[in-house]
Design a protein around this motif. Sequence first.
Motif, mmCIF file in Angstrom:
data_model
loop_
_atom_site.group_PDB
_atom_site.id
_atom_site.type_symbol
_atom_site.label_atom_id
_atom_site.label_comp_id
_atom_site.label_asym_id
_atom_site.label_seq_id
_atom_site.Cartn_x
_atom_site.Cartn_y
_atom_site.Cartn_z
ATOM 1 N N ASP A 87 -33.675 33.306 5.405
ATOM 2 C CA ASP A 87 -34.865 32.524 5.109
ATOM 3 C C ASP A 87 -34.372 31.143 4.664
ATOM 4 O OD1 ASP A 87 -37.005 31.256 3.796
ATOM 5 O OD2 ASP A 87 -37.850 33.144 3.111
ATOM 6 N N ASP A 120 -27.337 28.615 12.064
ATOM 7 C CA ASP A 120 -26.844 29.545 13.085
ATOM 8 C C ASP A 120 -25.356 29.824 12.919
ATOM 9 O OD1 ASP A 120 -25.827 27.071 13.781
ATOM 10 O OD2 ASP A 120 -26.575 27.106 15.849
ATOM 11 N N ALA A 129 -26.886 32.440 9.575
ATOM 12 C CA ALA A 129 -27.705 33.037 10.640
ATOM 13 C C ALA A 129 -28.644 34.088 10.069
ATOM 14 C CB ALA A 129 -26.808 33.654 11.708
ATOM 15 N N GLY A 130 -29.915 33.964 10.401
ATOM 16 C CA GLY A 130 -30.904 34.954 10.029
ATOM 17 C C GLY A 130 -31.481 34.817 8.635
#
Length: 426
Positions: A380, A372, A377-378
């Motif tokens: 895979d 995060d 963040a975001g």
Amino acid sequence: MLGDTYKIWCDYAWLPAGPAPDVEIEIADGRITTVSHGRQGIHREGLTLPGFANAHSHAFHRALRGRTHANRGSFWTWREQMYHVAGKLDPDSYYQLARATYAEMALAGITTVGEFHYLHHGPGGIRYEEPNAMGHALIRAATDAGIRITLIDSLYLTSNVDGASPEGVQLRFSDGDAETWAQRVTGLTGTIIGAAVHSVRAVPPAQMWPVAEFDGPIHAHVSEQRAENDACRALHHCSPTELLKEHGVLQEGFTAVHATHLSQTDINLLGTAYACFCPTTERDLGDGIGPAPALKTAGARLTLGSDSHAVIDFFEEARALELNERLASQARGHFSAAELLDAATAHDSLGWTDTGRIEVGQRADLVTVALDTPRTAGIDPEGILFAASPADIRQVMVDGREIVRDGEHAFIDVPYELREAICALY
């Protein structure tokens, strides 16, 4: 927590088959006893990886960071600056610098270090009262920083392939002859001890025998510079790899460090060996890009090291193995994420065969990376090696003991100790 039995719950954990969600890991006496799916135990937010293995370190080079990188010159002019730092160290100051450097490694998720050790003696080559005072300082420094060490004691006798005697600070590296080196190394205790031929520049072929006969990990710098290859061929009519093979050093399980400038014959000979790449150092020194895919195809097992510690960042070392090859080949996709992680966690090249994977029976060396942060963040989770940095590491455990907690070393003020140790040398 060593000696306790407890369980942690990982949002994600990188198991032998890849990242998996909601993994419970039970730990007893510093080892993993069960791995299962569930949400019980101490919560670890993010992705938990096996601990990294830094297969090639020169701890005292950490004092050069930010002081040599912008200079014009070559590997050889950099080496003169390295000699300057080496000339300032004694067992006490080396302990302080190495402890801080190893603590920085802990912050970077490194749980085992292979210390390629050649700074053996006092000024002028005079032995300390305890001949292994410098080596034992390194072992104590790693222990006190909370990480595991393999001390790879390096045989270093000459200053060039032509057999020239060492001079100046190099006298601190030399035992004079192979027999004296071998006798001194028998006094090293306290961890796994390895042996090294520093390079074909530093050890005449007739003096390589005690390393070839050593019972433990065997390493050597190999073909780091084209000049090394040229000098070896001019004198011995073969490559450094061929010379090491001829004299019994290159054997199954041998680690060739750098392995940058290899022929196809060299690559074939290294098919039963480890090849340790140190991308951030190799690019800093302008060494070149080694043939990692060809070595992998030949059967060599790839490992990684931070070497001169231009940075200590195993995410960067791992992704550079792939990204350097993309630059050299103008093509993508040479190594999978799993293969890069295997290279970053190859503790067995250092003699530790029971760590580097999250599975039952392995040592509980665990590195939890936040998912995060602005970098992660975001993503895979499988892309972690291409996104994260040490700043994203939240927890590090070595043998089930928490060494890094909430991104900070549990018992060392790392920036302060680095600053104090390094500034004392200038």
